[in-house]
Design a protein around this motif. Structure first.
Motif, PDB file in Angstrom:
ATOM      1  N   SER A 162       6.141  92.716  26.101  1.00 42.04           N
ATOM      2  CA  SER A 162       6.021  91.265  26.019  1.00 42.04           C
ATOM      3  C   SER A 162       7.376  90.636  25.708  1.00 42.04           C
TER       4      SER A 162
ATOM      5  N   THR B 138       8.564  87.623  23.215  1.00 42.40           N
ATOM      6  CA  THR B 138       8.131  86.697  22.172  1.00 42.40           C
ATOM      7  C   THR B 138       9.344  85.946  21.638  1.00 42.40           C
TER       8      THR B 138
ATOM      9  N   GLN C 171       6.876  84.501  26.852  1.00 38.33           N
ATOM     10  CA  GLN C 171       5.445  84.292  27.126  1.00 38.33           C
ATOM     11  C   GLN C 171       4.704  83.893  25.861  1.00 38.33           C
ATOM     12  N   ARG C 172       5.148  84.451  24.743  1.00 39.22           N
ATOM     13  CA  ARG C 172       4.514  84.148  23.468  1.00 39.22           C
ATOM     14  C   ARG C 172       5.517  83.446  22.564  1.00 39.22           C
TER      15      ARG C 172
ATOM     16  N   ASP D 241       0.545  81.104  23.321  1.00 39.94           N
ATOM     17  CA  ASP D 241       1.186  81.315  24.615  1.00 39.94           C
ATOM     18  C   ASP D 241       2.111  80.151  24.913  1.00 39.94           C
ATOM     19  N   THR D 242       3.280  80.462  25.440  1.00 37.87           N
ATOM     20  CA  THR D 242       4.221  79.381  25.739  1.00 37.87           C
ATOM     21  C   THR D 242       3.674  78.453  26.816  1.00 37.87           C
TER      22      THR D 242
END
Ligand SMILES: Nc1ncnc2c1ncn2[C@@H]1O[C@H](COP(=O)(O)OP(=O)(O)OP(=O)(O)O)[C@@H](O)[C@H]1O
Ligand SMILES: [Mg+2]
Lengths: 231, 297
Positions: free
Chosen positions: A29, A31, A201-202, A216-217
């Protein structure tokens, strides 16, 4: 590589600065961790790396508890850390800055250096220069390249755009984005919100030593907590 | 003119010894912030090595004993430094006052141990036959022992230079010296690097000790005689800066020899002190300063 922080507390002497932060950075991911000056972002990362001791809490990498490991051991467990302030070994040349990490435990693999230089080809012309004489942007590229020489599975960057000129920020953005696409897990601390949201994404937002928002972005409501971000 | 050159010669050999001692001190201070008061006793230990060899296993080959003494003294003093670091100092990094006191205590203990082992009387290391003699150059006497000391120091310096600039272990040492935290988060084994640094820095004092034993009698106070000047060299040179230390050693070594010649030993030292205090008024960071961009180092 998955990173879990569980109820992490950190203090400088008696002054507690991080008050119980839990954060789950999923495998592969991207972040981003945001927040104004002085909310404890760097402190949290230094706790993650073992530069500062935890008052309480646990840190796990792929489920394995690394809370008791020394700082170098954590780095060797697969974390590449780019500290705030484009830090380098100032009297070593740029080449030596990379070589010393390549050979951190005996003779290392030159291909790791070559791969890192492929990410920032502009560094090749600067290899003979003492790193202390590089510009801020060049030093930041060197600092990221140095972290890449360790072939990390998790890359942790602390405000890589701080004080860097726009053209180099774009190069850094491309580089980080490509690293993420190639499968690296990334935790980015950043106050430059547009930059962070283009990549991640986060997101998680810190205030006063706590995480006060996360999600979540794609569905972030920047206007809703703009007072917590340095926009 | 001739006395000037003779003084210069004596000054340069003294400077070369101070250089070895000062270099060791900058390693341990530059890297770990440890002011090692026992460093002088590593010189003393090194100085007793040729004496012990000449009076025991190598009494039949006293010239050879001196040659064997250099690497052996490096090892002996190096291991002493290593033990000091692993057993005591490692527990007190970041506590300069504690390390100062503890190493001062160790220094006294080592001097007492030397008194018990070798008595309080001074000892002489027998000058090897191949070092007896001198060359006269323009009326200046160049004794072979002092030339030999210079040669040993030059070779040692070349060795240190190659180690620091060409070998991976030396590069790791420099990295830890320049930014310990960054080295640690980059995965460099800082604790092992510290041990290497202490071994090397202390070993250099051992080599200096053998050199000292060749130019005069040795005793339990041999370390004390040199350590103060060596600390001054390090301060004037600028902590952790190798080039500065070389220049400062030359400066203070020759200054000492000249002033000592003109006055007395005690006054000579007082003059050097006065010079150092004045010097630091003008260049508080030492002789060499290296500017880096936006970095406080
Ligand atoms: N060494 C220290 N000793 C005591 N307090 C400290 C120390 N370092 C930081 N702090 C304090 O801890 C708090 C958090 O600092 P930290 O550097 O983690 O903030 P940050 O979120 O990284 O800020 P920035 O965006 O400016 O880098 C601040 O209030 C700061 O003053
Ligand atoms: Mg910060």
């Amino acid at each position: 590589m998955r990173l879990e922080l569980e109820d992490v507390r950190i203090a400088y002497g008696r002054a507690e600065v991080v008050f119980g932060v839990s954060l789950d950075v999923a495998h592969h991911s991207f972040t981003c961790l945001m927040g104004r000056n002085g909310v404890g972002k760097t402190t949290l990362l230094n706790g993650l790396m073992g530069v500062l001791p935890l008052k309480a809490g646990a840190i796990r990498l792929d489920g394995r508890d690394i809370t008791r490991l020394s700082t170098p051991q954590r780095a060797r467990a697969g974390i590449g850390y780019v500290p705030q302030g484009h830090q380098v070994f100032p009297y070593l040349t740029a080449r030596e800055n990379l070589a010393v990490v390549r050979d951190r435990a005996g003779r290392g693999d030159q291909s790791a250096v070559d791969d890192a230089l492929d990410v920032f080809p502009a560094l090749r012309k600067l290899l003979g220069r003492p790193a202390g004489l590089l510009s801020g942007g060049q030093a930041q590229q060197l600092a990221i390249a140095r972290a890449l020489v360790t072939r990390p599975q998790l890359l942790v960057l602390d405000e890589p755009t701080e004080g860097i000129q726009p053209s180099i920020i774009l190069e850094i953005e491309d580089a980080i984005s490509a690293l993420h696409s190639s499968g690296m897990t990334i935790l980015l601390v950043e106050q430059y919100v547009e930059f962070a949201l283009r990549l991640a994404q986060r997101y998680a937002v810190m205030d006063g030593g706590l995480i006060v928002h996360s999600g979540d972005t794609a569905s972030i409501d920047v206007a809703g907590f703009s007072d917590l971000l340095a926009v | 003119m001739e006395t000037t050159l003779s003084n210069l010669y004596i000054g340069v050999t003294l400077a070369s010894i101070l250089l070895l001692v000062g270099l060791g001190l900058t390693f341990t201070f530059g890297q770990m912030g440890v002011i090692n008061m026992a460093h002088g006793e590593f010189i003393m230990a090194g100085a007793y090595v040729p004496y012990v060899l000449q009076t025991s296993v190598l009494s039949g080959a006293r010239g050879g004993a001196v040659l064997v003494a250099f690497p052996l003294a490096f090892l002996v003093a190096g291991v002493m430094g290593l033990v000091l670091e692993r057993v005591l100092l490692r527990r007190m990094y970041g506590r300069p006052l504690d390390t100062l006191l503890v190493t001062f205590g160790v220094s006294l203990m080592l001097q007492q141990a030397a008194k018990d082992l070798f008595s309080a009387n001074n000892k002489d290391v027998v000058t090897p036959t191949y070092l007896r003699g001198q060359w006269d150059l323009f009326g200046v006497t160049l004794t072979h022992t002092r030339l030999f000391v210079l040669l040993v120091v030059v070779l040692t310096m070349v060795g240190v230079w190659v180690f620091m600039s060409r070998l991976a272990a030396g590069r790791r040492m420099r990295a830890v010296m320049q930014n310990r935290e960054l080295a640690a988060v980059s995965g460099l084994p800082t604790s092992r690097v510290d041990a290497t640094t202490f071994f090397l820095g202390s070993g250099l004092a051992g080599i200096a000790g053998v050199a000292v034993s060749l130019i005069g009698p040795i005793g339990t106070a041999t370390g004390t005689a040199y350590i103060l000047s060596a600390f001054l060299v390090v301060i004037v040179g600028g902590l952790g800066k190798l080039r500065g230390v070389v220049l400062a050693a030359l400066l203070l070594g020759t200054l000492n020899a000249f002033v000592e010649h003109a006055t007395s030993s005690t006054l000579g030292r007082a003059a050097v002190f006065a010079f150092v205090i004045l010097f630091l008024q003008f260049r508080p960071n030492g002789i060499v300063s290296f500017r880096t961009r936006g970095l406080a180092v």
